[in-house]
Design an enzyme around this catalytic site. Sequence first.
Site, short mmCIF file in Angstrom:
data_model
loop_
_atom_site.label_atom_id
_atom_site.label_comp_id
_atom_site.label_asym_id
_atom_site.label_seq_id
_atom_site.Cartn_x
_atom_site.Cartn_y
_atom_site.Cartn_z
N ASN A 167 -5.35 18.68 -5.39
CA ASN A 167 -3.97 19.17 -5.40
C ASN A 167 -3.25 18.96 -6.73
OD1 ASN A 167 -4.15 16.42 -4.58
ND2 ASN A 167 -2.00 16.48 -3.98
N GLU A 261 -4.65 5.72 -2.82
CA GLU A 261 -3.41 6.50 -2.73
C GLU A 261 -3.69 7.59 -1.71
OE1 GLU A 261 -0.93 9.05 -2.50
OE2 GLU A 261 -1.79 9.91 -4.33
N CYS A 295 1.06 14.75 -1.25
CA CYS A 295 1.24 13.70 -0.24
C CYS A 295 2.68 13.23 -0.15
CB CYS A 295 0.30 12.53 -0.53
SG CYS A 295 0.37 11.95 -2.22
#
Length: 486
Positions: A167, A261, A295
């Site tokens: 992403n 993460e 996210c």
Amino acid sequence: MANMKTDLRSDTRRFVPRIRMLIGGAWREGGTERDVVNPYNGEIVARTPESSLQDLDDALRAATAAKTQAAAMPGYQRAALLRKAGQLLLDRADEIAKVMTRETGKAIKDAKAEVIRSQDTVLLSAEEAIRIEGEQVPLDGSQMGAGKMAFMLRFPVGVVAGITPFNAPFNLACHKVAPAIAAGNTIVLKAPPQAPGVVTMLCELFADAGAPPGFVNLLHGNSVGPALVRDPRVDFITFTGSSRVGLDIKAASGTRRVALELGGNGITIVHSDADLADAAPTCARNAMRLAGQSCISVQNVFVHDSLYEPFVEQLVENVRKLRLGDPMDPATDVGTLIDEAAAKRVEQWVTEASGRGARLLTGGKRHGTQYEPTVLVDVDPSMKVVCEEVFGPVVTVQRYRDLAPVLAAVSADRYGLQCGIFTRSLPVAFQAIRGLRVGGVIINGSSTWRTDQLAYGGVKASGTGREGPRYAIRDMTEERLVVFNL
């Protein structure tokens, strides 16, 4: 891909770049290859190798052999290497951005912004390379320690394993590679299968900047990931991706430290005294940028009852202004999802929510790999669009009267990455700071806010450890106690 270390091979219609691995300073082809497909138009944009276990072993051998040299390199030399890579990054930014858009369907203006921003990540790491420090431990506080001296010193961990997602493929890879080099480590990086070319271009920057053989090693594909994190030659693991995979990595890491993460569900709170002219367009933009594939993308907005109607009206108005289209068009605001399966999943979740009573105010339609920016209200906390990570251009809005139960619900949620709150009140801001169990609280901003020097990361199912060069370097070094008996 003029700068990429590739061969050009015809597929009878045009030339398609062939991506390579970087192992021990040498570019290597793979025995098995697969196509990399542009999610917008289905065009084959590259062919990438599927790294084998032998490739992995060779990469780890190279990284292990080079780690003594990396640890011995003075900080000023590591900083110089990073600054050179940062300059090359800027010189090649336009081409890197184009490769990113072709591979991921990200809007070209967002791809360019990511690449330019990544120079900060690299140059901040260069600055931190010459600031790694320990501390004196005062021993005269006890009779046993009096007259002695003690220091806590920091040393490189050795070999870092880095696994990155699609992403934000370039900047998130920079957040693995640059701090690892700054800390005096070597790294074996596994690129995301969806964006191997852009990560290859990053590794090329370091090779061309003069990184010695074995300092930066690059693998491709999915098959080597589990073996990489289990291998005892790896001293530290840094991973960005899903919570499910993060749990697997944590289980495989043993006593080795990890930085994970992971996911989130992007909560932002709009309190009764919020500035709607700021809050509504910010939430609209940050729910839909990158097609929601972040996210910390704004996914769930809690709005005080007194502002609910005008906020929803302004949110929808701003969302409808966003242009869905060809990612290569500079006017496009929202590109594609990473593939059609991802778009179909988002479509299914929205359909499920609508079937259970959620009201669709705008969007809600899929066009191949693209999904229209979507706003849902009248949602239930048990709906997937609320409690799971949508990772798509969808935002839900819920109303509240009392802030305390909202803070308690956010803290009780399994995710805990970042939360934004819009308020003019310092007492309310501090109530949120004290009451939210998340990795970061953004005052008068949405959940989607990150600059590259921040200590970025989450708690609970959103991960452990922190990114940002200073904090990643702290994780990528280990403390050693030294005691002088005088």
